[in-house]
Design a protein around this motif. Structure first.
Motif, PDB file in Angstrom:
ATOM      1  N   LEU A   1      -5.092  24.870  -1.340  1.00 53.15           N
ATOM      2  CA  LEU A   1      -4.834  25.417  -2.937  1.00 53.15           C
ATOM      3  C   LEU A   1      -3.846  26.281  -2.968  1.00 53.15           C
ATOM      4  CD1 LEU A   1      -5.790  25.040  -5.864  1.00 53.15           C
ATOM      5  CD2 LEU A   1      -7.337  26.880  -5.312  1.00 53.15           C
ATOM      6  N   VAL A   2      -3.929  26.909  -2.045  1.00 53.82           N
ATOM      7  CA  VAL A   2      -2.516  27.973  -2.101  1.00 53.82           C
ATOM      8  C   VAL A   2      -1.204  27.217  -1.837  1.00 53.82           C
ATOM      9  CG1 VAL A   2      -1.452  29.669  -0.691  1.00 53.82           C
ATOM     10  CG2 VAL A   2      -3.950  29.775  -0.625  1.00 53.82           C
ATOM     11  N   ALA A   3      -1.272  26.368  -1.277  1.00 47.47           N
ATOM     12  CA  ALA A   3       0.173  25.592  -1.178  1.00 47.47           C
ATOM     13  C   ALA A   3      -0.010  24.383  -2.626  1.00 47.47           C
ATOM     14  CB  ALA A   3       0.312  24.729  -0.026  1.00 47.47           C
ATOM     15  N   SER A   4      -0.759  23.804  -2.734  1.00 45.32           N
ATOM     16  CA  SER A   4      -0.834  22.556  -3.554  1.00 45.32           C
ATOM     17  C   SER A   4      -0.622  23.184  -5.132  1.00 45.32           C
ATOM     18  CB  SER A   4      -2.002  21.752  -3.532  1.00 45.32           C
ATOM     19  OG  SER A   4      -3.105  22.426  -3.923  1.00 45.32           O
ATOM     20  N   LEU A   5      -1.460  24.338  -5.682  1.00 48.18           N
ATOM     21  CA  LEU A   5      -1.002  25.174  -6.750  1.00 48.18           C
ATOM     22  C   LEU A   5       0.287  25.433  -7.140  1.00 48.18           C
ATOM     23  CD1 LEU A   5      -2.339  25.608  -9.410  1.00 48.18           C
ATOM     24  CD2 LEU A   5      -3.485  27.773  -8.752  1.00 48.18           C
ATOM     25  N   THR A   6       0.837  25.967  -5.797  1.00 50.09           N
ATOM     26  CA  THR A   6       2.278  26.534  -6.094  1.00 50.09           C
ATOM     27  C   THR A   6       3.105  25.664  -6.016  1.00 50.09           C
ATOM     28  OG1 THR A   6       1.520  28.571  -4.524  1.00 50.09           O
ATOM     29  CG2 THR A   6       3.625  28.182  -4.853  1.00 50.09           C
ATOM     30  N   LEU A   7       2.964  24.518  -5.557  1.00 52.73           N
ATOM     31  CA  LEU A   7       3.837  23.240  -5.676  1.00 52.73           C
ATOM     32  C   LEU A   7       3.959  22.753  -6.959  1.00 52.73           C
ATOM     33  CD1 LEU A   7       3.252  21.672  -2.035  1.00 52.73           C
ATOM     34  CD2 LEU A   7       5.525  22.724  -2.823  1.00 52.73           C
ATOM     35  N   ALA A   8       2.658  22.661  -7.631  1.00 48.79           N
ATOM     36  CA  ALA A   8       2.346  22.044  -8.951  1.00 48.79           C
ATOM     37  C   ALA A   8       3.292  23.021  -9.717  1.00 48.79           C
ATOM     38  CB  ALA A   8       0.814  22.028  -9.102  1.00 48.79           C
ATOM     39  N   GLU A   9       3.030  24.333  -9.649  1.00 46.50           N
ATOM     40  CA  GLU A   9       3.795  25.354 -10.368  1.00 46.50           C
ATOM     41  C   GLU A   9       5.378  24.850 -10.457  1.00 46.50           C
ATOM     42  OE1 GLU A   9       2.036  28.428 -12.828  1.00 46.50           O
ATOM     43  OE2 GLU A   9       1.718  26.172 -13.225  1.00 46.50           O
ATOM     44  N   PHE A  10       5.692  24.587  -9.484  1.00 43.36           N
ATOM     45  CA  PHE A  10       7.281  24.487  -8.919  1.00 43.36           C
ATOM     46  C   PHE A  10       7.678  23.363  -9.906  1.00 43.36           C
ATOM     47  CE2 PHE A  10      10.870  22.867  -6.324  1.00 43.36           C
ATOM     48  CZ  PHE A  10      11.607  23.822  -6.518  1.00 43.36           C
ATOM     49  N   LEU A  11       6.834  22.224  -9.873  1.00 42.17           N
ATOM     50  CA  LEU A  11       7.082  20.978 -10.625  1.00 42.17           C
ATOM     51  C   LEU A  11       6.907  21.362 -11.959  1.00 42.17           C
ATOM     52  CD1 LEU A  11       4.880  18.247  -8.778  1.00 42.17           C
ATOM     53  CD2 LEU A  11       7.338  18.447  -8.760  1.00 42.17           C
ATOM     54  N   ARG A  12       6.231  22.187 -12.407  1.00 41.70           N
ATOM     55  CA  ARG A  12       6.064  22.551 -13.989  1.00 41.70           C
ATOM     56  C   ARG A  12       7.399  23.314 -14.198  1.00 41.70           C
ATOM     57  NH1 ARG A  12       4.511  27.085 -16.945  1.00 41.70           N
ATOM     58  NH2 ARG A  12       3.578  28.229 -15.156  1.00 41.70           N
ATOM     59  N   ALA A  13       8.041  23.897 -13.595  1.00 42.94           N
ATOM     60  CA  ALA A  13       9.291  24.882 -13.771  1.00 42.94           C
ATOM     61  C   ALA A  13      10.503  23.769 -13.596  1.00 42.94           C
ATOM     62  CB  ALA A  13       9.339  25.571 -12.688  1.00 42.94           C
ATOM     63  N   HIS A  14      10.338  22.573 -13.404  1.00 39.92           N
ATOM     64  CA  HIS A  14      11.500  21.688 -13.090  1.00 39.92           C
ATOM     65  C   HIS A  14      11.556  20.307 -13.905  1.00 39.92           C
ATOM     66  CE1 HIS A  14      11.978  24.543  -9.953  1.00 39.92           C
ATOM     67  NE2 HIS A  14      13.267  24.221 -10.058  1.00 39.92           N
ATOM     68  N   VAL A  15      10.244  19.660 -13.842  1.00 43.10           N
ATOM     69  CA  VAL A  15      10.099  18.436 -14.510  1.00 43.10           C
ATOM     70  C   VAL A  15      10.032  18.477 -16.018  1.00 43.10           C
ATOM     71  CG1 VAL A  15       8.990  17.357 -12.511  1.00 43.10           C
ATOM     72  CG2 VAL A  15       7.779  18.306 -14.739  1.00 43.10           C
ATOM     73  N   PHE A  16      10.875  17.375 -16.809  1.00 45.38           N
ATOM     74  CA  PHE A  16      11.115  17.339 -18.170  1.00 45.38           C
ATOM     75  C   PHE A  16      11.621  18.633 -18.756  1.00 45.38           C
ATOM     76  CE2 PHE A  16       6.594  15.160 -17.484  1.00 45.38           C
ATOM     77  CZ  PHE A  16       7.222  13.820 -17.822  1.00 45.38           C
ATOM     78  N   THR A  17      12.837  19.034 -18.049  1.00 47.83           N
ATOM     79  CA  THR A  17      13.566  20.152 -18.468  1.00 47.83           C
ATOM     80  C   THR A  17      12.891  21.469 -17.850  1.00 47.83           C
ATOM     81  OG1 THR A  17      13.027  20.801 -20.426  1.00 47.83           O
ATOM     82  CG2 THR A  17      14.243  19.058 -20.675  1.00 47.83           C
ATOM     83  N   GLY A  18      11.828  21.602 -17.606  1.00 47.95           N
ATOM     84  CA  GLY A  18      11.409  22.455 -17.139  1.00 47.95           C
ATOM     85  C   GLY A  18      10.646  23.659 -18.106  1.00 47.95           C
ATOM     86  N   PHE A  19       9.426  24.304 -17.699  1.00 48.09           N
ATOM     87  CA  PHE A  19       8.890  25.266 -18.682  1.00 48.09           C
ATOM     88  C   PHE A  19       8.226  26.362 -17.769  1.00 48.09           C
ATOM     89  CE2 PHE A  19       5.896  26.922 -21.609  1.00 48.09           C
ATOM     90  CZ  PHE A  19       6.731  27.240 -22.866  1.00 48.09           C
ATOM     91  N   PRO A  20       9.077  27.153 -17.023  1.00 42.28           N
ATOM     92  CA  PRO A  20       8.307  28.002 -16.348  1.00 42.28           C
ATOM     93  C   PRO A  20       7.746  29.406 -16.879  1.00 42.28           C
ATOM     94  CG  PRO A  20      10.824  28.139 -15.882  1.00 42.28           C
ATOM     95  CD  PRO A  20      10.372  26.994 -16.938  1.00 42.28           C
ATOM     96  N   TRP A  21       7.347  29.439 -18.077  1.00 43.93           N
ATOM     97  CA  TRP A  21       6.737  30.492 -18.586  1.00 43.93           C
ATOM     98  C   TRP A  21       5.417  30.728 -17.984  1.00 43.93           C
ATOM     99  CZ3 TRP A  21       8.117  33.558 -22.902  1.00 43.93           C
ATOM    100  CH2 TRP A  21       9.551  33.509 -23.468  1.00 43.93           C
ATOM    101  N   GLY A  22       5.048  32.024 -17.864  1.00 43.37           N
ATOM    102  CA  GLY A  22       3.699  32.218 -17.580  1.00 43.37           C
ATOM    103  C   GLY A  22       3.474  31.818 -16.105  1.00 43.37           C
ATOM    104  N   LEU A  23       4.536  32.204 -15.092  1.00 37.73           N
ATOM    105  CA  LEU A  23       4.144  31.847 -13.834  1.00 37.73           C
ATOM    106  C   LEU A  23       3.177  33.103 -13.178  1.00 37.73           C
ATOM    107  CD1 LEU A  23       7.787  31.003 -12.416  1.00 37.73           C
ATOM    108  CD2 LEU A  23       5.885  29.410 -12.869  1.00 37.73           C
TER     109      LEU A  23
END
Length: 513
Positions: free
Chosen positions: A122-144
């Motif tokens: 989970l330490v790795a997979s949730l971080t990688l999922a957040e990284f994807l959120r910050a980049h896919v579909f133009t990215g939306f890295p609010w609230g990291l």
């Protein structure tokens, strides 16, 4: 033995854990979710039956987290409620549910592992999922998750591992103590890891104020209310306010800085307006936001005038806000009356070419960012070049008065820490501020006030590890953790050969007789 929770009790517990994590975001900045919310979610992950239940756990927790931390997203729709107000509840719902899918992905991947290895995964997979959120579909890295630490020394870890690396540390602090069965060992592990992160950050902080350069900036905050900003009866009033706030210096000022789109006329189409700006700031450089038409295209632009009032440089915003500055599938959306909210002609903006450093005589070289661009860590630097300070011009009037502007300020502070560079911030309604290379707000103008502040520019620090290596440090560690957790999964036992089963059944029959 405690009674198992019912279905609705379990869901309520997950929602509460997600909302506790949301309290870590500004304006609350209370990181209780790290020591309460994350352990709850980690414990529930250990009890999930398969990846599907893990996905549902993460999705529900993420939906609560994003609904609790991103509710400011409804504010832009009420600037013109008669046109966009009906979209507000759908925007919050779809945003929270959609972003929650990334958390669902992170928890679902972790649930594929077995036993306590799920926590490491989970330490790795949730971080990688957040990284994807910050980049896919133009990215939306609010609230990291990294921004939960904005009011603590832990925030300084951004200089070493960036926001995603600090997010990984955050998840590790919250869930890895659950590896121990003994509750005292769990508590001790949580305390030690938390104190270690706190101590590393505290060591980086300076003992006194930062060193200052002999360069003075005037940050102007006109406080133009968004619903009136472009109203014909108020445009001239706000423009005159900005001019008045810019004129007159008790001490020499090297540059006057206005916020995003503070110049209320298109670039090149109002010579008298530009003459008024030059008259207000004689023999002083000027930087401000303006809309710049170029043939059929319109750009959200920063314009830089030298001491003679000549245009020395321009910069066009390159990462646009979806549905704010442009609309995906614009032709189709226009049939339903949906246009970009921030563009006055309804057609939306065109994207610029990308980040660039502006280097003009009389000022140290700086890297400009316009509004939304400051939420992306990668835009605070240019490959192979390093500015001496960062400049963020923005119009946070779109974000309301409660949480949005303060969260945007935290993200600006994060960019300063990551790069080890001072950051000057001019915001229409606030918060305008000078931020040190350590992310400290040295001087600021309060939200929803008009005024100006004359500030000296701090000295930059040496390049940080994050500015040198980017995402590589935490990414390598995350992949190693994920691989290790996956390898710990027990292999399914092969079914015995048919002949072996027959012999075994024969022996069992003989034993019975």
């Amino acid at each position: 033995m405690s009674k198992p929770l019912g279905k609705w009790q379990l869901r309520a517990l997950i929602l509460c854990a997600g909302l506790l994590l949301a309290l870590g975001q500004a304006p609350f900045s209370f990181p209780i979710g790290v020591v309460v919310g994350l352990p709850v979610l980690g414990g529930l992950l250990l009890r999930t039956a398969d990846w599907r239940s893990g996905f549902r756990l993460g999705w529900l927790a993420g939906t609560a987290y994003f609904a609790g931390s991103m509710f400011w997203i409804v504010e832009p729709f009420f600037v013109e409620p008669e046109i966009y107000g009906w979209m507000a509840p759908f925007a919050l719902l779809f945003l929270a549910v959609g972003l929650g899918l990334f958390w669902g992905l992170g928890f679902g991947v972790a649930a594929c592992c077995s036993g306590k290895a799920r926590l490491v995964a989970l330490v790795a997979s949730l971080t990688l999922a957040e990284f994807l959120r910050a980049h896919v579909f133009t990215g939306f890295p609010w609230g990291l998750l990294a921004y939960i630490w904005s009011e603590t020394p832990v925030f300084q870890l951004l200089a070493y591992i960036g926001p995603h690396g600090l997010g990984m540390v955050t998840v590790a602090i919250g869930v890895l103590p659950l590896i121990w069965s003994n509750r005292w060992l769990r508590g001790a592990t949580l305390l030690v890891t938390l104190l270690a992160a706190w101590g590393i950050g505290a060591v980086r902080l300076p003992e006194g104020p930062p060193a200052l350069r002999d360069v003075t900036l005037r940050l102007v905050q006109p406080n133009a209310e968004q619903r009136l900003k472009w109203h014909p009866d108020h445009v001239a009033r706000f423009f005159q306010r900005s001019l008045s706030l810019s004129a007159g210096f008790d001490a020499p000022v090297d540059v006057v800085i206005w916020p995003e789109t503070a110049l209320p006329f298109p670039y090149g189409e109002h010579p008298r307006g530009m003459d008024m700006v030059r008259a207000a700031v004689p023999d002083t450089q000027f930087i401000g936001g303006i809309q710049r038409p170029n043939g059929p295209e319109l750009y959200n632009t920063l314009i830089h005038l030298d001491r003679n009032g000549d245009v020395a440089a321009t910069y066009d915003k390159h990462h646009l806000v979806p549905f704010g500055e442009y609309v995906p599938l614009a032709d189709l959306a226009a049939r339903f009356g949906i246009y970009g909210m921030a563009a006055q002609d309804g057609t939306g903006f065109a994207a610029g070419k990308g980040p660039r450093i502006i280097d003009r005589p009389g000022l140290p070289p700086y890297l400009p960012m316009i509004c939304y661009e400051a939420i992306f860590p990668g835009y605070a630097q240019v490959q192979g070049q390093r500015p001496e300070w960062l400049l963020h011009i923005t119009n946070d009037a779109w974000f309301g008065s409660f949480s949005g502007p303060y969260q945007h300020l935290v993200q600006s502070r994060a960019r300063a820490v990551e790069q080890g560079l001072p950051l000057a911030r001019a915001a229409n309604t606030g918060v305008s501020a000078m931020i040190s290379p350590y992310g400290q707000v040295l001087q600021a103008l309060a939200l929803n006030t008009d005024g100006f502040v004359d500030v000296r520019l701090p000295e930059p620090l040496a390049p940080t590890p994050y500015s040198r290596f980017g995402e590589r440090i935490w990414l390598a560690l995350a992949l190693l953790l994920l691989a290790g957790a996956a390898l710990s999964r027990p292999r399914p036992q092969a079914r015995p050969h048919a002949a072996t089963r027959v012999r075994a059944q024969g022996r069992e029959a003989s034993n019975r007789h």
